[in-house]
Design a protein around this motif. Structure first.
Motif, PDB file in Angstrom:
ATOM      1  N   PRO A 141       0.790  -1.369  -0.005  1.00 55.95           N
ATOM      2  CA  PRO A 141      -0.014   0.098  -0.144  1.00 55.95           C
ATOM      3  C   PRO A 141       1.043   1.316  -0.050  1.00 55.95           C
ATOM      4  CG  PRO A 141       0.171  -0.803   2.210  1.00 55.95           C
ATOM      5  CD  PRO A 141       0.721  -1.606   1.386  1.00 55.95           C
ATOM      6  N   HIS A 142       2.055   1.038  -0.130  1.00 52.03           N
ATOM      7  CA  HIS A 142       2.972   2.355  -0.270  1.00 52.03           C
ATOM      8  C   HIS A 142       2.483   3.213  -1.347  1.00 52.03           C
ATOM      9  CE1 HIS A 142       6.476   4.777  -1.415  1.00 52.03           C
ATOM     10  NE2 HIS A 142       6.871   4.914  -0.228  1.00 52.03           N
ATOM     11  N   VAL A 143       2.265   4.375  -1.111  1.00 49.23           N
ATOM     12  CA  VAL A 143       1.749   5.261  -2.340  1.00 49.23           C
ATOM     13  C   VAL A 143       3.318   6.080  -2.948  1.00 49.23           C
ATOM     14  CG1 VAL A 143       0.581   7.485  -2.720  1.00 49.23           C
ATOM     15  CG2 VAL A 143      -0.214   6.019  -0.955  1.00 49.23           C
ATOM     16  N   GLY A 144       3.389   6.075  -4.257  1.00 48.61           N
ATOM     17  CA  GLY A 144       4.422   6.538  -5.065  1.00 48.61           C
ATOM     18  C   GLY A 144       4.530   6.041  -6.497  1.00 48.61           C
ATOM     19  N   GLY A 145       5.292   6.715  -7.340  1.00 44.31           N
ATOM     20  CA  GLY A 145       5.149   6.475  -8.490  1.00 44.31           C
ATOM     21  C   GLY A 145       5.808   5.178  -8.800  1.00 44.31           C
TER      22      GLY A 145
END
Length: 425
Positions: A12-16
């Motif tokens: 669930p990490h948010v990033g490109g």
């Protein structure tokens, strides 16, 4: 084809990078390919995942939202034997990227590396951040790229930078594609109602990981300046990250908290709805290799105001699908937003139509096709070419060569950083 993806960041990490791996994996599987993802453990992971191997990691490294992977070679050896990959695709030069290099050497597999990130922009997460450390990190990534069989750059700007830095491995440009159809859904009107943004308000928006390397302090001050001059303007912020409190303090300080609307992580179709609630997307990061949220905004028909930077200048054409700014001042950024707000309905619609046309050039289908062709070319090549008398020793030699390459990579990067420091002194 069996494709093994190795990444230090994943849902669930948010990033490109996490989104890129997710998007390409979905498209490959849709086309009938098998994909195994190797990623760290993160808080609040999905309980059930399809073909994902999670490696134990230290959470929230140095106050960030990143994980630091712990060694797990035995687990990966078992996974790789079961999956029987045709290719390994590494998405970082460190941590699991080094593991990818070892596995590729040990199993005689081609190794692809996507240079997603300008790593020197992230050294503030490491104690002792300095110019020497930035140079070390930059050289380490360059040397890693030269140990791979194929390098992918997300944009032409990044390809040029990598060549200048000394990457000699073949580089092909493959942007992370946008799932165009996903951004045609979602209700901007509904999202405005939920967030209490008036229908006639001019809504500036931003979406992404809220972290210092995204230049969010500058963006926040610029947007706040714009809001102070435009009482009918509102700001919509979507995402999570360590910079959220800093952003909130600016709007509280300026007495703008009633026109600041924050919402955390969103999934489709709410994600598309958030984009479609915006009249313009504001973007100030200079650390991107592509700027995926810029193309996503355009896929939702939202023009973009952004600073000129690698990965962004390939997407934005000034006064055609947004504004591309060549000076980094809050006055200029705020002024660009004011000019957007002053456009007639017809002029704004023209920008939105051009944004949609631009997004079509960055479709996921097109990008996946390019990446798969690169994989197929690598499959046809021989990576281990030895005389017959050495064939029985090959498994041992492969491991030794990979370990030596890793050590040499680190030493070379450190030496280059020290040379750089001496020349500057």
């Amino acid at each position: 084809m069996n494709i093994m993806m190795m990444t230090n960041t994943f849902t669930p990490h948010v990033g490109g990078v996490a989104r890129s791996v997710e998007h390409f994996t979905a498209e490959y599987r849709k086309r009938g390919h098998q994909v195994l993802i190797v990623a760290p453990v993160f808080d609040k992971m999905p309980e059930e995942e399809n073909n994902v191997v999670r490696i134990h990691a230290i959470q929230h490294f140095n106050g960030s939202d990143f994980s630091v992977v712990l060694p797990a070679s035995g687990l990966l050896d078992t996974a790789i034997d079961r999956f029987n990959p045709d290719i390994i695709h590494s998405h970082h030069p460190f941590l699991l990227g080094l593991t990818a290099l070892r596995l590729a050497g040990r199993h005689k597999l081609p190794l692809v590396f996507t240079h997603h990130t300008m790593y020197e922009q992230y050294t503030h997460y490491v104690p002792g951040d300095s110019k020497r450390l930035k140079k070390f990190v930059s050289n380490l990534a360059t040397n890693y790229a030269n140990l791979c069989n194929q390098v992918i750059a997300p944009s032409e700007s990044i390809k040029e930078i990598l060549v200048e830095r000394g990457v000699t491995t073949k580089i092909n440009v493959v942007p992370t594609g946008v799932q165009i159809d996903n951004f045609k859904q979602g209700s901007g009107t509904g999202m405005r109602m939920v967030l209490n943004i008036p229908p006639d308000a001019f809504a500036v928006g931003h979406l992404g990981r809220l972290a210092p390397e995204k230049n969010l302090e500058f963006l926040t001050e610029s947007v706040a300046l714009f809001l102070k001059k435009n009482p009918k303007a509102h700001f919509l912020l979507v995402g999570t990250g360590p910079s959220l409190q800093t952003i909130e303090k600016v709007f509280d300080r300026e007495g703008l908290h009633k026109r600041f609307h924050y919402i955390g992580l969103l999934e489709q179709p709410l994600l598309a709805g958030a984009y479609r609630a915006m009249d313009v997307f504001a973007f100030a990061s200079k650390s991107e290799t592509q700027g995926m949220v810029v193309t996503e905004a355009m896929a939702a028909g939202v023009p973009v105001v952004a600073l000129d930077a690698p990965g962004v200048r390939e997407v934005i054409t000034d006064d055609v699908n947004g504004r591309l700014l060549f000076s980094e001042t809050t006055a200029d950024f705020s002024s660009a937003l004011e000019k957007m707000a002053a456009l007639s309905s017809e002029e704004l619609q023209n920008l939105k139509r051009e944004a949609l046309k631009t997004a079509d050039l960055f479709s996921l289908s097109h990008s996946a096709e390019k990446a798969l062709l690169l994989y197929e070319e690598l499959e046809k090549q021989d990576f281990i070419k030895e005389e017959k008398e050495y064939q029985q020793l090959e498994p041992i030699l492969s491991v030794i060569r990979s370990e030596w390459d890793i050590v040499k990579n680190i030493v070379d990067a450190a030496g280059a950083a020290l040379d750089f420091h001496d020349k500057k002194s």
